[in-house]
Design a protein around this motif. Structure first.
Motif, PDB file in Angstrom:
ATOM      1  N   ALA A  70       0.835  -1.213   0.000  1.00 26.99           N
ATOM      2  CA  ALA A  70       0.000   0.000   0.000  1.00 26.99           C
ATOM      3  C   ALA A  70       0.864   1.255   0.000  1.00 26.99           C
ATOM      4  O   ALA A  70       0.627   2.198   0.744  1.00 26.99           O
ATOM      5  CB  ALA A  70      -0.985  -0.004   1.176  1.00 26.99           C
ATOM      6  N   PRO A 181      -5.437  -0.961  -1.536  1.00 27.21           N
ATOM      7  CA  PRO A 181      -6.373  -1.835  -0.816  1.00 27.21           C
ATOM      8  C   PRO A 181      -6.929  -1.258   0.469  1.00 27.21           C
ATOM      9  O   PRO A 181      -8.043  -1.565   0.841  1.00 27.21           O
ATOM     10  CB  PRO A 181      -5.548  -3.098  -0.535  1.00 27.21           C
ATOM     11  N   ASP A 182      -6.187  -0.407   1.144  1.00 26.12           N
ATOM     12  CA  ASP A 182      -6.697   0.152   2.391  1.00 26.12           C
ATOM     13  C   ASP A 182      -7.384   1.494   2.178  1.00 26.12           C
ATOM     14  O   ASP A 182      -7.747   2.161   3.120  1.00 26.12           O
ATOM     15  CB  ASP A 182      -5.586   0.276   3.436  1.00 26.12           C
ATOM     16  N   GLY A 183      -7.528   1.891   0.917  1.00 28.48           N
ATOM     17  CA  GLY A 183      -8.145   3.170   0.613  1.00 28.48           C
ATOM     18  C   GLY A 183      -7.288   4.361   0.969  1.00 28.48           C
ATOM     19  O   GLY A 183      -7.760   5.488   1.012  1.00 28.48           O
ATOM     20  N   HIS A 184      -6.014   4.128   1.230  1.00 26.99           N
ATOM     21  CA  HIS A 184      -5.086   5.181   1.655  1.00 26.99           C
ATOM     22  C   HIS A 184      -5.019   6.294   0.611  1.00 26.99           C
ATOM     23  O   HIS A 184      -4.874   6.048  -0.569  1.00 26.99           O
ATOM     24  CB  HIS A 184      -3.693   4.586   1.854  1.00 26.99           C
TER      25      HIS A 184
END
Length: 191
Positions: A70, A181-184
């Protein structure tokens, strides 16, 4: 905001100014140690111009490292760079699906390269099964090249994260089009 200043050519000794011929934030931060940047760049140049691994496979492996970790900077920069070496938007979408264990449409070789990149990134080694398949398809020399590429970019994402390198505005659109994937969402910085 980066933990070290982003330097410009004018901040460097005359002999070091060429290090910022490509003034991206990573290089501008590493320029705080010109010798470190010099050696980092030399290895990066070998990866891009001297490594005999297929460039599209190389970029897919680098993107997989960026996605698994990420790393907004690595992910966004190598989507753009990947486009120059034959990686399509469909490939990026397929990589995201493959990472999630979903149907993706990539070929066996591409899938194995992505699996190897995930394994090295997550487990610090490639599984015997992945190694055997890639050894058969790539041979020893190209497989060692692949391991070197994946390992180098695992180091790069740790440098980026530790120094808190900001994504340049020109690359932000890639993060919107292909979210991590973590929307970071990274902080943006001026050039």
């Amino acid at each position: 905001m980066a933990l070290v200043p982003y330097l410009s050519e004018s901040d460097l000794a005359e002999d070091d100014r060429s290090l910022l011929a490509r003034p991206i934030n990573l290089f501008r931060a590493l320029a705080n140690s010109p010798e470190a940047l010099r050696h980092h760049s030399e290895f990066g140049q070998w990866i891009r111009h001297g490594c005999e691994l297929d460039p599209r496979l190389r970029e897919l492996a680098i993107l997989q490292v960026g996605y698994v970790t990420a790393s907004p900077y690595e992910w966004s920069h190598h989507i753009k760079i990947g486009h120059d070496f034959g990686v399509t938007d469909e490939d990026v979408t397929a990589l995201i699906a493959a990472t999630a264990g979903q149907e993706h449409g990539l070929g066996e070789l591409e899938s194995a390269v992505l699996a190897g990149a995930r394994e090295i990134t997550r487990d610090m080694r490639m599984s015997d099964e992945t190694w055997a398949f890639l050894h058969e398809r790539l041979g020893k020399a190209r497989l060692v090249d692949l391991v070197m590429v994946i390992s180098f970019y695992n180091a790069v994402v740790r440098i980026l994260g530790t120094l808190q390198i900001d994504v340049e505005p020109d690359y932000a659109g890639y993060l919107e089009a292909f979210p991590l994937p973590d929307g970071h969402r990274p902080a943006q910085s001026p050039r």
